[in-house]
Scaffold this motif. Structure first.
Motif, PDB file in Angstrom:
ATOM      1  N   GLY A 159     -15.766  -9.017  -7.280  1.00 56.39           N
ATOM      2  CA  GLY A 159     -16.722  -8.058  -7.821  1.00 56.39           C
ATOM      3  C   GLY A 159     -17.241  -7.109  -6.763  1.00 56.39           C
ATOM      4  N   TRP A 160     -17.420  -7.614  -5.549  1.00 56.90           N
ATOM      5  CA  TRP A 160     -17.854  -6.759  -4.432  1.00 56.90           C
ATOM      6  C   TRP A 160     -16.707  -5.866  -3.961  1.00 56.90           C
ATOM      7  CZ3 TRP A 160     -16.229  -7.056   0.823  1.00 56.90           C
ATOM      8  CH2 TRP A 160     -16.943  -6.228   1.690  1.00 56.90           C
ATOM      9  N   MET A 161     -15.521  -6.448  -3.825  1.00 52.85           N
ATOM     10  CA  MET A 161     -14.378  -5.698  -3.303  1.00 52.85           C
ATOM     11  C   MET A 161     -13.978  -4.541  -4.210  1.00 52.85           C
ATOM     12  SD  MET A 161     -11.956  -8.827  -1.973  1.00 52.85           S
ATOM     13  CE  MET A 161     -10.526  -7.751  -1.702  1.00 52.85           C
ATOM     14  N   CYS A 162     -14.031  -4.748  -5.517  1.00 44.78           N
ATOM     15  CA  CYS A 162     -13.519  -3.725  -6.427  1.00 44.78           C
ATOM     16  C   CYS A 162     -14.411  -2.493  -6.474  1.00 44.78           C
ATOM     17  CB  CYS A 162     -13.304  -4.289  -7.834  1.00 44.78           C
ATOM     18  SG  CYS A 162     -14.801  -4.665  -8.743  1.00 44.78           S
ATOM     19  N   ASN A 163     -15.574  -2.528  -5.827  1.00 40.76           N
ATOM     20  CA  ASN A 163     -16.441  -1.357  -5.739  1.00 40.76           C
ATOM     21  C   ASN A 163     -16.437  -0.724  -4.357  1.00 40.76           C
ATOM     22  OD1 ASN A 163     -18.127  -0.592  -8.236  1.00 40.76           O
ATOM     23  ND2 ASN A 163     -18.041  -2.810  -8.286  1.00 40.76           N
ATOM     24  N   ILE A 164     -15.528  -1.162  -3.505  1.00 39.68           N
ATOM     25  CA  ILE A 164     -15.308  -0.480  -2.237  1.00 39.68           C
ATOM     26  C   ILE A 164     -14.366   0.684  -2.502  1.00 39.68           C
ATOM     27  CG2 ILE A 164     -14.373  -0.694   0.090  1.00 39.68           C
ATOM     28  CD1 ILE A 164     -15.144  -3.643   0.031  1.00 39.68           C
ATOM     29  N   PRO A 165     -14.743   1.921  -2.143  1.00 41.75           N
ATOM     30  CA  PRO A 165     -13.963   3.100  -2.558  1.00 41.75           C
ATOM     31  C   PRO A 165     -12.473   3.038  -2.270  1.00 41.75           C
ATOM     32  CG  PRO A 165     -16.044   3.778  -1.599  1.00 41.75           C
ATOM     33  CD  PRO A 165     -15.959   2.294  -1.415  1.00 41.75           C
ATOM     34  N   TYR A 204      -6.332  -2.416  -5.557  1.00 37.92           N
ATOM     35  CA  TYR A 204      -6.075  -3.007  -4.244  1.00 37.92           C
ATOM     36  C   TYR A 204      -6.815  -4.333  -4.057  1.00 37.92           C
ATOM     37  CZ  TYR A 204      -3.581   1.228  -3.114  1.00 37.92           C
ATOM     38  OH  TYR A 204      -2.659   2.247  -3.118  1.00 37.92           O
ATOM     39  N   THR A 205      -7.867  -4.541  -4.839  1.00 32.93           N
ATOM     40  CA  THR A 205      -8.480  -5.876  -4.858  1.00 32.93           C
ATOM     41  C   THR A 205      -7.482  -6.894  -5.395  1.00 32.93           C
ATOM     42  OG1 THR A 205     -10.722  -4.997  -5.159  1.00 32.93           O
ATOM     43  CG2 THR A 205     -10.353  -7.274  -5.829  1.00 32.93           C
ATOM     44  N   MET A 206      -6.773  -6.522  -6.477  1.00 31.88           N
ATOM     45  CA  MET A 206      -5.742  -7.416  -7.014  1.00 31.88           C
ATOM     46  C   MET A 206      -4.604  -7.603  -6.018  1.00 31.88           C
ATOM     47  SD  MET A 206      -5.439  -6.594 -11.115  1.00 31.88           S
ATOM     48  CE  MET A 206      -5.755  -4.833 -11.103  1.00 31.88           C
TER      49      MET A 206
END
Length: 525
Positions: A397-403, A409-411
């Motif tokens: 959840g945190w990673m997927c909001n990194i631009p 790219y989280t996946m």
């Protein structure tokens, strides 16, 4: 127009009350996705123009409303569905050994796995299509109740075939939960809070952990679990039945809470597709009044957008309605590629993950690994491994909001990390190493899986979202059933399948990175 008036997270008229403070604390994470005209994900990709215009207005109204205690309730009560799905998926594998022993070890040893996946296949298609045709609300409530009844009754079954029947009914209900939990939650979320759908996958790990603890508690004591098929009777083998009864009781409590605490409203985006503009406005006005939030949406604004094409063709269950919702997933080249790549991902992981663990034990034994454990250690390790899966979605959840990461790219990162641990797992030789690598895989896998669960409904058009989600999950279940057959009939001592599974998991990450749509900073349509 309401489209020109979008409140930012910091301009809510009252303080936000979020999931354990987490959403409020991280509101700045989603600030880059504060929405305005033209930022709906599928607005320019072949969606019905009238529906697209109405969705833009509704998305603005959702953003204007912001996060409310209603969303907090949905997070927990939809999360119950996630937990139930993972719980019942593991139940059959946990109880199958003891049940098979009690029934004389007559029949197909992996029949329960096949029964579950067959039930989930039918349930995914039935509830997915049903939710797009008759609405999310009824399917959302009934699917969990079916799981509850079937789980309790399954614990009383007198033979292997009858147990298989009710395991398949459990899968039928769970197939609906898995499709609808993310769909319903997403369709109420403000654009800058869509990342919470990824974090909601933590409930998947919670459900698995509960299964592990039930197994640890009921399948260890000798007085409840027979050791030999020759001496096994119902009286001295009640452990697996207690697991089913306890699980069914828990699902019953969750069902009651979902029906009494949340009083689920039909989702606004489904109502739009049905042409129910008045009910859409009523829903927002009700929530705005209850939580002291603004509501600028009016029936007049919605009617000015025109009549939706979906409404003109949908009259109830029929082949025509089914084809309408399937065709709606392939309107343009880009949406076609997106739909097919998502389905491919679900199909691949449905085969790869269970097959890896089917071939792994014999492979490790042939390499001299000493993994013999007592029943206590077995179920303790099982619980620890499943607990580790709770935390992966929080990181996702945190990673997927990194631009520079987003959902895709989280996946990719989650899949590659899982593949690395898959390959490293082949070097395991001790019991402690086995537990450690299992926990690491459980954590990393849920980074990928949790994001895929959230990404799938995000990039599907609202009028056909449940159908597309249902077909994706159905494909996964077909491969799950096939993996049980392969594991039974194939030679599990060869090393090739282990490395093929690891390589395919890395391939899943690459496929995810190539998905056509990136929902980061965009609102679901």
């Amino acid at each position: 127009m309401i489209a020109d008036k979008v409140l930012t997270p910091g301009s809510q008229p009252v303080d936000e009350r979020d999931v354990g403070g987490y959403v409020s604390e991280h509101s700045n994470i989603g600030s880059q996705s504060e929405t305005s005209k033209g930022e709906d994900l599928l607005a320019e990709h072949g969606q019905d123009p009238a529906l697209s215009s109405k969705i833009r207005l509704v998305n603005n109204a959702i953003d204007e409303l912001g996060w409310t205690p209603y969303h907090t309730k949905l997070f927990f009560l939809n999360g119950f569905g996630y937990a139930v799905d993972s719980l019942v998926m593991l139940l059959q594998s946990v109880i199958a050994g003891q049940a098979f022993r009690e029934f004389g070890e007559v029949g197909y040893a992996t029949a329960m796995t096949i029964a579950l996946y067959c039930g989930m296949f039918v349930g995914s298609l039935f509830w997915g299509l049903g939710a797009d045709i008759i609405g999310r609300r009824h399917a959302f409530n009934f699917s969990l109740i079916i799981c509850c009844i079937a789980t309790i009754v399954a614990g009383a079954m007198p033979n292997w075939p009858s147990l298989g029947l009710f395991i398949s009914l459990i899968g039928f209900g769970a197939g609906g939960n898995l499709v609808l939990d993310t769909t319903v939650f997403l369709e109420f979320l403000p654009g800058n809070k869509q990342w919470v759908v990824t974090m909601m996958a933590c409930w998947w790990g919670i459900g698995q952990a509960i299964t592990g603890f039930f197994a640890w508690g009921f399948l260890v004591p000798d007085q409840w679990n027979c050791a030999s098929v020759d001496t096994c009777t119902r009286a001295n083998n009640m452990g697996w039945r207690y697991v089913m009864f306890a699980s069914g009781a828990l699902v019953f409590v969750m069902s009651v809470l979902r029906l009494t605490l949340v009083q689920l409203k039909e989702t606004p985006k489904y109502l739009l597709g049905m042409g129910e503009d008045e009910k859409v406005v009523e829903t927002f006005e009700s929530l705005a009044k209850k939580y002291n939030r603004p509501c600028s949406l009016t029936v007049k604004k919605l009617e000015a957008c025109g009549v939706t094409a979906v409404n003109s063709t949908t009259t109830g269950f029929s082949i025509g309605d089914t084809l309408t919702h399937i065709r709606g997933l392939f309107v343009t080249r880009k949406t076609t590629v997106s739909t097919l790549m998502i389905w491919l991902s679900w199909i691949m992981i449905g085969l790869v993950y269970p097959l890896f663990y089917a071939f792994l034990p014999n492979y490790l034994a042939s390499r001299g690994a000493d993994l013999d454990v007592t029943p206590f250690e077995k179920w303790r390790n099982y619980a620890l491994t499943n607990v580790s899966g709770v935390f992966g979605p929080f990181l996702a959840g945190w990673m997927c909001n990194i631009p520079f990461l987003g959902r895709r790219y989280t996946m990719l990162i989650g899949a590659l990390l899982t593949a690395v641990f898959f390959f490293a797992y082949t070097a395991v030789r001790t019991k402690d190493q086995n537990v450690g690598f299992s926990c690491a895989i459980g954590f990393c896998l849920n980074i990928y899986y949790g994001t895929l669960f959230a990404y799938t409904p995000e990039v599907l058009p609202s009028a056909h979202r449940a159908t597309g989600n249902g077909f994706a999950v159905a494909g996964n279940r077909v491969m799950g059933a096939l993996s049980a057959v392969i594991a039974t009939e194939a030679d599990t001592s060869t090393s090739a399948p282990i490395y093929i599974c690891g390589a395919l998991f890395a391939g899943l990450g690459i496929v995810a990175a190539m998905f056509p749509f990136e929902p980061y900073g965009r609102r679901s349509s």
